[in-house]
Motif scaffolding. Structure first.
Motif, short mmCIF file in Angstrom:
data_model
loop_
_atom_site.label_atom_id
_atom_site.label_comp_id
_atom_site.label_asym_id
_atom_site.label_seq_id
_atom_site.Cartn_x
_atom_site.Cartn_y
_atom_site.Cartn_z
N GLU A 176 91.31 -33.45 10.75
CA GLU A 176 92.72 -32.28 10.90
C GLU A 176 92.44 -32.27 12.96
OE1 GLU A 176 92.44 -28.57 8.69
OE2 GLU A 176 93.70 -30.31 7.21
N GLU B 82 87.75 -32.99 6.26
CA GLU B 82 89.86 -33.24 6.53
C GLU B 82 89.79 -32.70 7.30
OE1 GLU B 82 90.08 -31.38 2.49
OE2 GLU B 82 90.64 -33.03 1.40
N PRO C 219 85.43 -38.74 0.37
CA PRO C 219 86.51 -38.77 1.26
C PRO C 219 86.53 -40.42 2.24
CG PRO C 219 84.77 -36.88 0.59
CD PRO C 219 84.56 -38.74 -0.20
N ASP D 10 89.69 -42.12 5.09
CA ASP D 10 90.32 -41.94 6.15
C ASP D 10 92.30 -42.67 5.02
OD1 ASP D 10 92.80 -42.05 7.85
OD2 ASP D 10 91.88 -41.94 9.71
N LYS E 244 83.47 -33.37 1.51
CA LYS E 244 85.00 -33.60 1.13
C LYS E 244 85.71 -32.75 1.98
CE LYS E 244 89.15 -34.25 -1.33
NZ LYS E 244 89.61 -34.73 -3.24
N LYS E 245 85.51 -31.60 2.04
CA LYS E 245 86.16 -30.71 3.35
C LYS E 245 85.91 -30.97 4.71
CE LYS E 245 88.54 -28.40 0.29
NZ LYS E 245 89.78 -28.13 0.80
#
Length: 737
Positions: free
Chosen positions: A513, A509, A91, A93, A505-506
């Protein structure tokens, strides 16, 4: 001198596994498969060429060259591919990609993008496949770390049972086999369990000390098995060395049967520990490992296996065929009884085999710690405490939680199976599966990192892969005879790794967001009258731009934040180490008057940045250097929030802040107007080594430097005064390793 010292230590850590494999290689082959002297020659030919091709050629001369700045293992190969083929799924940015990876990208800009690299970078499925291979290889090392202690110690305990039963036979009037059966039933299990507990208890001393303790024992063991091998070659079958001819392998394949094909899964145990040569590379270095294997380990193992085969061949000769005992293929039986002091020699062998079997397990346990440490840094394993046991060699680690889990699982295998053949089937599958993963990743490294032709890469994959696929097929035939346990271990560990990586990873994310822009924070403080309270607030977050959602919720409900805010992010890079001079990226969030800073701490998968007990001091010093360098820095970077500066070097005017510890307080006094004294509270990164850290009294002073601009001096003074008022930590999630 350093090379010799590391070579000596590697004997007790890396090569314990390879040197104790003779305890169970021939012993795990069913006696019925030795139908004649010819069959013994055939198995020895397979052992010789497997050791030569896999251990010597593949690992010692090729794979060890593919180290990642001195680190080895499947994740080291994966990290090379992440950097040079852009296949990483860690992960990150994407808006801050230039800030995080600018050095790696700039070093590769001069390379011409090959067709293979472009194709792999384009297809996302290939990225997932490589990550799966890396995780699968890590699972095999974990499974091997469970199975190897069990089979090694249990095999050595069989020598103990035979030695004790021989003593009992000599002092008893009973001449039947009932006494031996009693010892076979009761002696190995308690002794094996006791040795296993002692072995795992010693792990907290680290590879450095364990290597010094175990190396002399391995040397004695190698001298013993090498000497016994030479003796058996001379006195039992002097023609045994002719078995190195590959024609015997051809005869074996020509007359192959299902049962003999299954027996090949026992032959692969002869290279058990070869993967540890690569996985344990970070604990030592390439030259000592390679030099020790070529000059000592390889020739001694060939002599040992040849001598054991000569003994079995002699026992199978027509004149001795009727006197062959059931366990004649065990290494213990090959020690000749005609020596001058046979009892002492047999007892010495028994003691050394028990000690060497424990040492043989050390290589896989150490490799397991290394691979899990790499998985942790790359976000593919639940966070556990990692202890770095050496200040000089960064790769030497100990993971207490994993150590005790391995001990429980290994004890369960020993008690549950209590059979070296069944455990050997599972261990053989783990060994060959891990080697096949290394072969696949290595072929990609040859093409994408070494930039050799696809033909060279394909030849490597086909040559070594076909050999390992052959052994893997024989191991699969034994899945119902103990190998199923490895499947269970792999499914469990793979599920944990994949689930953690997916969740990480989720979560990242989600954070991206729901993050809030920096303008929101600055506008909020102006428009809604948010107050600033004295002190420093450390906000730990995974994102490297914007304001994390959890902190925005905090401000909304409690409209106040500290006089100085520092957003701290830890970011793992696919490299083993990040130099301290390149570790910290410092920038501002909003205008200068808001005193809000961002600190990105970059680290490699073998760094132990989070173990330091002066972490807060390092952050404060880095921000002080940033304030001093900001106006005239020539190496600033552009991020979505503005400029960021790599901190790790001294400014032209000297240190911006001078830290003075306890020993300096009495000498300097505390009356200076430029000094601030306070207790440094433990940061969230402290105590990662498991040892209690005492709070250090730290004093920051501004230098008496007339060249320093007044605006810089005032900002530094405000930073020091804010620290005097106290420190608060805002944690989005546990950052403790």
């Amino acid at each position: 001198m350093q090379t010799i010292l590391l070579s000596f230590q590697s004997l007790g850590v890396v090569y314990g596994r390879l040197s104790t494999a003779p305890l169970y290689v021939f012993g795990s082959i069913p006696p019925k498969d030795f139908k004649s002297e010819e069959s013994v020659y055939e198995y020895l030919s397979f052992i010789f060429w497997t050791l030569t091709i896999v251990s010597l050629v593949k690992y010692a001369f090729i794979v060890l060259r593919a180290n990642d700045d001195g680190e080895g293992g499947t994740f080291a190969l994966y990290s090379l591919l992440c950097r040079h083929a852009k296949v990483g799924l860690i992960p990150d940015d994407k808006t801050a990609d230039d800030v995080m990876h600018y050095e790696a990208r700039s070093s590769n800009r001069t390379k011409i993008e090959s067709r293979a690299r472009r194709a792999i970078a384009k297809h996302k499925s290939s990225h997932y496949l490589m990550l799966f291979l890396a995780l699968f290889g890590a699972c095999m090392i974990i499974g091997d770390a469970v199975l190897t202690p069990a089979i090694s110690v249990l095999s050595a305990s069989r020598g103990l049972q035979r030695s004790l039963s021989d003593i009992k036979f000599s002092s008893s009037e009973r001449t039947d086999e009932s006494i031996y059966r009693d010892f076979k039933k009761y002696v190995p299990l308690p002794s094996a369990c006791a040795i296993l507990v002692c072995l795992f208890t010693l792990q907290h001393y680290g590879s450095h000390r364990i290597g010094f303790i175990f190396a002399p024992i391995v040397i004695l063991w190698l001298l013993l098995i090498g000497g016994v091998g030479i003796y058996n070659i001379i006195h039992c079958d002097s023609q045994i060395l002719s078995a190195i001819s590959p024609t015997y392998m051809y005869k074996f394949v020509k007359n192959i049967s299902l049962e003999s094909w299954r027996a090949l899964s026992s032959v692969i145990l002869c290279v058990a520990g070869s993967e540890a040569m690569f996985a344990d590379l970070g604990h030592f270095s390439k030259k000592p490992i390679k030099m020790t294997f070529v000059s000592l380990i390889f020739p001694v193992l060939i002599l040992c296996y040849a001598g054991q085969a000569a003994f079995i061949s002699h026992a199978l000769s027509p004149k001795n065929l009727g006197d062959v005992p059931e366990d004649y293929n065990h290494l213990y039986k090959s020690i000749p009884d005609s020596m001058a002091i046979p009892d002492h020699v047999h007892h010495l062998f028994t003691v050394l085999s028990l000690l060497a079997s424990a040492i043989g397990s050390q290589a896989t346990i150490t490799a397991c710690f290394s691979i899990i440490n790499q998985c942790l840094a790359l976000g593919c394993f639940p966070r556990v405490k990692v202890i770095h046991t050496s200040n000089k060699i960064h790769g030497q680690v100990y993971i207490p939680d994993v150590n005790w889990i391995l001990m429980v699982l290994s004890l369960g295998v020993t008690i549950g199976f209590h059979d070296t053949k069944r455990i050997g089937n599972a261990a053989g599958m783990a060994i060959i599966s891990g080697m096949l993963v290394t072969t696949c990743l290595m072929s990609l490294v040859i093409a994408l990192y070494w930039e050799r032709s696809l033909l060279v890469s394909a030849c490597f994959l086909i040559f070594f892969g076909s050999i390992e696929a052959m052994y893997l097929s024989s191991s699969i035939l034994n899945i119902h005879k103990g190998a199923w346990y490895l499947v269970v271990l792999v499914v469990l560990s793979m599920t944990v790794m994949v689930a953690w990586h997916y969740g990480t990873k989720k979560k990242y994310e989600f954070d991206l967001e729901n993050k809030v822009s920096t303008e929101w924070l600055t506008n909020l403080s102006l428009g809604l009258g948010v107050s600033r309270v004295p002190g420093i607030g450390f906000i730990y977050t995974d994102i490297v731009t914007g304001i994390p959602a959890f902190f925005s919720h905090f401000i909304t409900n409690l409209p106040a934040f500290h006089q100085v805010l520092i957003f701290v992010s830890f970011k793992s890079l696919p490299v083993p180490y990040v130099s301290p001079s390149r570790r910290y990226l410092i920038g501002r969030v909003g205008p200068r008057e808001y005193k809000i800073y961002r600190c990105i701490v970059r680290y490699g998968y073998c760094d132990h940045t989070r173990d330091t007990d002066d972490f807060e001091e390092q952050i404060i010093s880095s921000i002080g250097e940033f304030i001093s360098l900001e106006e005239h820095d020539s190496e600033s970077l552009t991020s979505p929030e503005g400029r960021m500066i790599v901190i790790g070097r001294q400014s032209p005017e000297g240190h911006a802040l001078i830290p003075l510890h306890d020993t300096s307080l009495n000498a300097e006094g505390s009356s200076s107007s430029n000094a601030v004294t306070e207790w440094n509270p433990p940061s969230p990164m402290d105590d990662a080594s498991g040892k209690g850290k005492k709070m250090k009294k730290v004093r920051f002073m501004l230098p008496d430097n007339s060249k320093m601009r007044m605006s810089v001096r005032e900002e530094l003074k405000e930073l020091v005064e804010a620290r005097e008022s106290g420190t608060a930590y805002f944690l989005e999630s546990p950052m403790l390793h």
